[in-house]
Design an enzyme around this catalytic site. Sequence first.
Site, mmCIF file in Angstrom:
data_model
loop_
_atom_site.group_PDB
_atom_site.id
_atom_site.type_symbol
_atom_site.label_atom_id
_atom_site.label_comp_id
_atom_site.label_asym_id
_atom_site.label_seq_id
_atom_site.Cartn_x
_atom_site.Cartn_y
_atom_site.Cartn_z
ATOM 1 N N SER A 175 61.104 -6.664 -0.823
ATOM 2 C CA SER A 175 60.971 -6.499 -2.270
ATOM 3 C C SER A 175 62.204 -5.841 -2.886
ATOM 4 C CB SER A 175 59.689 -5.724 -2.590
ATOM 5 O OG SER A 175 59.414 -5.754 -3.964
ATOM 6 N N ARG A 337 57.775 -8.025 -9.328
ATOM 7 C CA ARG A 337 57.691 -6.945 -10.318
ATOM 8 C C ARG A 337 58.608 -7.275 -11.493
ATOM 9 N NH1 ARG A 337 58.474 -1.297 -8.361
ATOM 10 N NH2 ARG A 337 60.569 -2.054 -7.985
#
Length: 621
Positions: A175, A337
């Site tokens: 991520s 995100r």
Amino acid sequence: MAENADDDLNSNLLHAPYLTGDPQLDTAIGQWLRWDKNPKTKEQIENLLRNGMNKELRDRLCCRMTFGTAGLRSAMGAGFCYINDLTVIQSTQGMYKYLERCFSDFKQRGFVVGYDTRGQVTSSCSSQRLAKLTAAVLLAKDIPVYLFSRYVPTPFVPYAVQELKAVAGVMITASHNRKEDNGYKVYWETGAQITSPHDKEILKCIEECVEPWNDSWNDNLVDTSPLKKDPLQDICKKYMEDLKKICFYRDLNSKTTLKFVHTSFHGVGHDYVQLAFQVFGFKPPIPVPEQKDPDPDFSTVKCPNPEEGESVLELSLRLAEKENARIVLATDPDADRLAVAELQENGRWKVFTGNELAALFGWWMFDCWKKNKPNADVKNVYMLATTVSSKILKAIALKEGFHFEETLPGFKWIGSRIKDLLGNGKEVLFAFEESIGFLCGTSVLDKDGVSAAAVVAEMASFLDTRKVTLMEQLTKVYEIYGYHMSKTSYFLCYDPPTIKTIFERIRNFESPKEYPKFCGAFAILHVRDITTGYDSSQPNKKSVLPVSKNSQMITFTFQNGCVATLRTSGTEPKIKYYAEMCASPGQSDTTFLEEELKKLIDALIENFLEPSKNALVWRSV
């Protein structure tokens, strides 16, 4: 591997008994050198052994990775506690063993594998290679594997698991972590990340399958096996089709004069955000050219985390000013995100926090639901957040009549709870975690930066027709439901014993097993300790949220209405703190609230974390 006589001699010496004086370490060294077929990581261990670096060998070889808030995550490199070819093979063998036990139809339903764009030359380790090895282990056992033919956003894997009715899936990603890291994120058949007891049982199975099976290294199977399928086109098409469920003003979007800049932070997001904008009827967002293509070194940013604010959004903001674009959208490297910035009238940029964006999303998703389903029962509607996130959704729920629930930190808990709610006929509109993780709708049961980017663009376009900015609407939300002032930050701590000492001191503050009653001048009303399962606010003193013994997390509720949490990160060497002042609707003295919050945070840091004494490193960006 060896190319001259000296290397051959060294190699022979290395295969002699390993007498480091530590039998456990000697065994681990022997296992690594026998099992690892990656020349670069094998050489890293050989060099450490040759140079007598026993402490580093012990650190690398005498422990294993465990499942944190987002699966297995560690640095890339040699060692059983790192992400590399061997540990990914071991993890997948353990997965196979556990899934074979759980699903009699495993060989019919198959397994999904996706990957991001990370890589490390020094260990010859890339997300794509690790994904191929993951697939190879399963293909060798005659398991159908849906392996994406190119990098994809993390949300595509849980989406594909549900769409293809696979038993599980893995996304190779770290991520927004630093460039040195990578990870192994596991999704169950539900499309949600695994939670207990699956994580513990998989770890047990991994420990029972540490020696690579005969064909586990055979990544040629990815090119030759008829059991390997590429789901990319089908899943991308269906995902984009499903986005229409959360698009409410397509005609308006197609006419907007607003311009958007998008940065994908050197990761996977560019192509997919472009497609999502097309689905919503928008012109394509303007990409940041230096950051639109994958780059495992994340060359233009200090760290690849858009949550860090203006300091890492520099290129996007300057491009937006040049292009006369009012809104910047930033997806993190695996596009799960989203960060958002808006140009204000004073010429400055407002970078919204995750909690502020959640206030806007919560208002927007409920407003759209009301307009589209005027006769539906509001009592069937739910929104969710992690317990360290803002309580703004709780305030909206209280006023509007829908349900709000909290979970432990980590979207795996949110995804799992949403699945339960959907199974009981409930409707979930929105869920979030404060670290800019958002889920609009329920097509994916994990946070999703691609869909969130399109929803923010639609919200901004809608508000623009009413001459209202995102910031102005946020103020309206707070005026209606009560101001929620929050601050989240962290300290770096690379020494686990220090972290344990800090939290144990809080648990035994003035005397054994006595939590603090004050933090400086601030009186503490209640303490909840998720690590031990204690909650002073409950009649039986037991926490309603599940106990999480493997991580540290203590929450304080203060007399003045502030709620503050100290916890360790599940993915990085951080002690995080979260604090929020929740005001009643009508209480609009924001200066007082901000000052009170600042004083309390200062007291929290000084009295409980003691950064100087504990050599904690302050956040630098």
